[in-house]
Design an enzyme around this catalytic site. Structure first.
Site, PDB file in Angstrom:
ATOM      1  N   GLU A 149       0.823  -1.219   0.000  1.00 34.32           N
ATOM      2  CA  GLU A 149       0.000   0.000   0.000  1.00 34.32           C
ATOM      3  C   GLU A 149       0.856   1.267   0.000  1.00 34.32           C
ATOM      4  OE1 GLU A 149      -2.979  -0.112   3.086  1.00 34.32           O
ATOM      5  OE2 GLU A 149      -4.269  -1.368   1.868  1.00 34.32           O
ATOM      6  N   GLU A 304      -6.792  -7.643  -0.455  1.00 37.67           N
ATOM      7  CA  GLU A 304      -7.181  -7.600   0.965  1.00 37.67           C
ATOM      8  C   GLU A 304      -8.635  -7.185   1.078  1.00 37.67           C
ATOM      9  OE1 GLU A 304      -4.990  -5.024   3.578  1.00 37.67           O
ATOM     10  OE2 GLU A 304      -3.074  -5.536   2.680  1.00 37.67           O
TER      11      GLU A 304
HETATM   12  C1  GAL Z   1      -4.293  -2.409   4.965  1.00 40.30           C
HETATM   13  C2  GAL Z   1      -2.879  -2.910   5.141  1.00 40.30           C
HETATM   14  C3  GAL Z   1      -2.805  -4.119   6.032  1.00 40.30           C
HETATM   15  C4  GAL Z   1      -3.671  -3.922   7.252  1.00 40.30           C
HETATM   16  C5  GAL Z   1      -5.082  -3.626   6.832  1.00 40.30           C
HETATM   17  C6  GAL Z   1      -6.038  -3.418   7.987  1.00 40.30           C
HETATM   18  O1  GAL Z   1      -4.279  -1.041   4.745  1.00 40.30           O
HETATM   19  O2  GAL Z   1      -2.294  -3.216   3.907  1.00 40.30           O
HETATM   20  O3  GAL Z   1      -1.468  -4.336   6.401  1.00 40.30           O
HETATM   21  O4  GAL Z   1      -3.158  -2.879   8.011  1.00 40.30           O
HETATM   22  O5  GAL Z   1      -5.096  -2.456   6.075  1.00 40.30           O
HETATM   23  O6  GAL Z   1      -7.331  -3.103   7.522  1.00 40.30           O
END
Ligand code: GAL
Length: 672
Positions: A149, A304
């Protein structure tokens, strides 16, 4: 995505470094049970992989890679450069970024690096090289996950290194100070520069900063972070030319111009965290369509999402039973070839310990969340046919990061929000189940019949002829107020607004009438196309004069009564539609219905409100996704063509019953 996958990717961020080895064994078995085929490993492992400047510790990662390979699980191996270790910061404190007020960040969280720091970049390059050397032939290595990110927390830095780098970037762009002074309009407020070294960063100023400088700084920062990505990509491509590269994007993330980034990735992946309070996941869908558009329709990976709740909103609602599955299918329906989660196992310590995970703190496989993710994993194993298929769309919305940056700079007739300009069109198309590609305005328009340019305030020179050809050959262009106003440096295009669009729109704007936040203005119909006599607009109105366009609606009950609010212009074989205000959803929807009907664009299936119907296709198969976002069941009619329910393997009847929050995936052979 040939070469990356032939099945739907399913998995999670996996952080084995937070656990003892006996947990790893349980993890591998549970992953198999959940149908997991790929995990992202090592994202935040720099301090463990390189505990001291000259000491690398790969043994633990070797073991994890072996364990996963032995369980048939492949690895999206992170380059681990997202969180520099404490020793590196102690050695080179100048790696720490500086905020707009000159205050330096400290170690102790993550992403604490200045993108232009040569110490950061040098150390990152060394680590990436070592990782690639070590794992280039490992059977588990499926993909590289570069950093994490980019820009999520630190998307801008105001340190001296960045200031110097900014000057170099500007010199490259403008060559001479005369050009820079002209493009930035420095005749205003005595801002002229006589030496490159006089140019600073747009930091803490008494009042409005130079907009040209701000815009270039936004470009420079996006490019600076891209240079970090590119440095890693060059190393990885030279050492593992056959391993695809990705870095996880964040959808509608303002600081990074993903259209400039995407050509450097082999596959776009992104992280989607819609608020479960949103009943219809429209913003997630918009993100999917944008991510698909970045590489001209190539399938993306949902890298994610949370299986249940996040930990970073004031109140973190869970995804109710069924919603995680439903929204996962939404990603597939919009062109995703993979669904992964943050994260596999809930952390015991650290600031994300209450973030949702596939395996909770109980570690129990009988928990609801694990049961739901395991069920989904089994289902996705049956959907390999959809992998690589494309979303056919005849409507496009043009989206432009440079416009986003420029439009939202201050000191406009009123404050502007780009996404709020895009969403009404997107929502109208989403609720009508009309597929839409989100593309850059400079991309090829050949496949589209309808092109929407919401709030395209910053208008690059090159757009004009492409738009004219598009309309001339029969396309419909829809655009709206305060578009076509400035050039690439935020300088007004003179000669009457919107100068580059006046001909094609058949009108000219004389004056802007921004409305107060709660203000509205009535709009009355002037066309038989519209169903009602009266509508409303808010946010903005403007006084336009028509040259060749026809008014479809006009403002009413105000000092500019009678001035057109919606104007339609015939141009070549096509036409253009202009909204001189933020019109209400019913007026927008009726105009869109007219445009869609004109081009005979219809939804793939007739479904009730709150149900999404989407299509992906290959040369010989059309895949229908029907997503019931409602709580109550629906029954939908299906076409009389042969349809196979991909989850049951059974032929479908001529109607289907879909319970609340449930889905249907059907395969239809395409006629030859
Ligand atoms: C994303 C990140 C992850 C984790 C997640 C939590 O922004 O890539 O490492 O922090 O959010 O929602």
């Amino acid at each position: 995505m040939a070469g990356i996958t032939n099945r739907v990717l399913y998995g999670a961020d996996y952080n084995p470094e937070q656990w003892d080895r006996d947990v790893w064994i349980q993890d591998a078995a549970l992953m198999q049970e959940a149908g997991i085929n790929m995990v992202s490993v090592g994202i935040f492992s720099w301090a463990l992989l390189q505990p001291e400047p000259d000491r690398f510790e790969f043994a633990w990662l070797d073991d994890i890679m072996d364990l996963l390979a032995n369980h048939g699980i492949s690895v999206d191996l992170a380059t681990a450069t997202a969180s520099p270790p404490a020793w590196l910061i102690a050695q080179h404190p100048d790696i720490l970024p500086v905020d707009q007020y000159g205050s330096r960040y400290v170690h102790g969280s993550r992403q604490h690096y200045c993108p232009n720091s040569q110490h950061y970049r040098g150390a990152a390059a060394q680590l990436v090289r070592r990782l690639a050397e070590r794992y280039q032939n490992h059977p588990a290595l499926r993909m590289w996950h570069v950093n994490n990110e980019y820009g999520c927390h630190i998307a801008a830095c105001y340190c001296d290194t960045c200031q110097t780098a900014f000057r170099v970037w500007l010199k490259d762009r403008y060559q001479t100070l005369d050009v820079l002074n002209d493009r930035w309009g420095t005749a205003f407020w005595s801002q002229a520069y006589g030496q490159w070294d006089e140019i600073g960063l747009p930091g803490h100023t008494p009042t409005f900063r130079n907009p040209g400088q701000e815009l270039d700084y936004a470009r420079f920062m996006s490019d600076s972070l891209y240079a970090c990505y590119e440095q890693e990509a060059v190393i990885l491509r030279s050492m593992t030319p056959n391993v695809p590269l990705t870095t996880n994007f964040m959808g509608l993330f303002k600081p990074l111009d993903y259209f400039r980034w995407a050509p450097g990735l082999d596959v776009v992946s992104w992280d989607s965290y819609p608020d479960p309070a949103e009943a219809l996941p429209i913003t997630a869908a918009l993100g999917h369509d944008l991510m698909r558009g970045l590489k001209s329709g190539q399938p993306f990976i949902l890298m994610e999402q949370t299986p249940s709740a996040v930990n970073w909103r004031p109140v973190n609602l869970i995804k109710a039973p069924g919603v995680m599955r439903l929204w996962s299918y939404e990603a597939l329906a919009h062109g995703g070839d993979g669904v992964l989660f943050f994260q596999w196992r809930a952390s015991r310590a650290g600031s994300e310990k209450f973030h949702g995970a596939m395996v909770g703190h109980s570690g129990r496989r009988t928990d609801r969340v694990f049961q739901e993710v395991a069920h989904l994993g089994q289902e996705l194993a049956q959907l390999e046919g959809i992998v690589g298929s494309r979303v056919p769309a005849r409507v496009a919305i043009a989206f432009d990061w440079e416009n986003w940056w420029a439009l939202e700079l201050p000191s406009k007739p009123r404050d502007m929000n780009y996404i709020e300009r895009v969403v009404p069109y997107y929502r109208a198309l989403f609720t009508r189940n009309i597929a839409v590609d989100i593309i850059h305005p400079s991309m090829a328009l050949d496949n589209y019949d309808v092109l929407i340019l919401p709030g395209l305030y910053l208008f690059q020179d090159s757009y004009q002829s492409a738009l004219e050809s598009f309309v001339a050959r029969g396309g419909t262009l829809m655009t709206d107020f305060f578009s076509g106003i400035v050039d690439a440096n935020d300088r007004v295009r003179l000669g009457g607004y919107p100068a580059p669009l006046k001909d094609i729109l058949g009108l000219e704007v004389e004056e802007f009438y921004p409305l107060a936040n709660a203000g509205t203005v009535d709009v009355i119909s002037h066309s038989a196309v519209l169903k009602r006599e009266q509508y409303q607009a808010r946010f903005w109105a403007e006084h336009i004069h028509l040259t060749s366009a026809e008014p479809w609606a006009a403002f009413h009950g105000t000092f500019f009564s009678g001035a057109p609010a919606v104007a339609v212009n015939q141009w070549g074989k096509g036409r253009s539609v202009y909204f001189a205000a933020l019109v209400d959803d019913s007026l927008l929807g009726e105009v869109i219905d007219n445009v869609l009907a004109h081009h005979q664009i219809t939804p793939p299936l007739a479904v009730p409100n709150g149900v999404e119907a989407r299509v992906r296709e290959t040369d010989d198969t059309r895949f229908h996704f029907v997503l019931n976002h409602r709580d109550d069941p629906v029954t939908i009619a299906l076409p009389a063509t042969p349809l196979i329910n991909l989850l049951t393997g059974e032929p479908a009847d001529n109607s289907a019953f879909i319970p609340g929050k449930d889905i249907l995936v059907l395969a239809e052979p395409k006629g030859r």
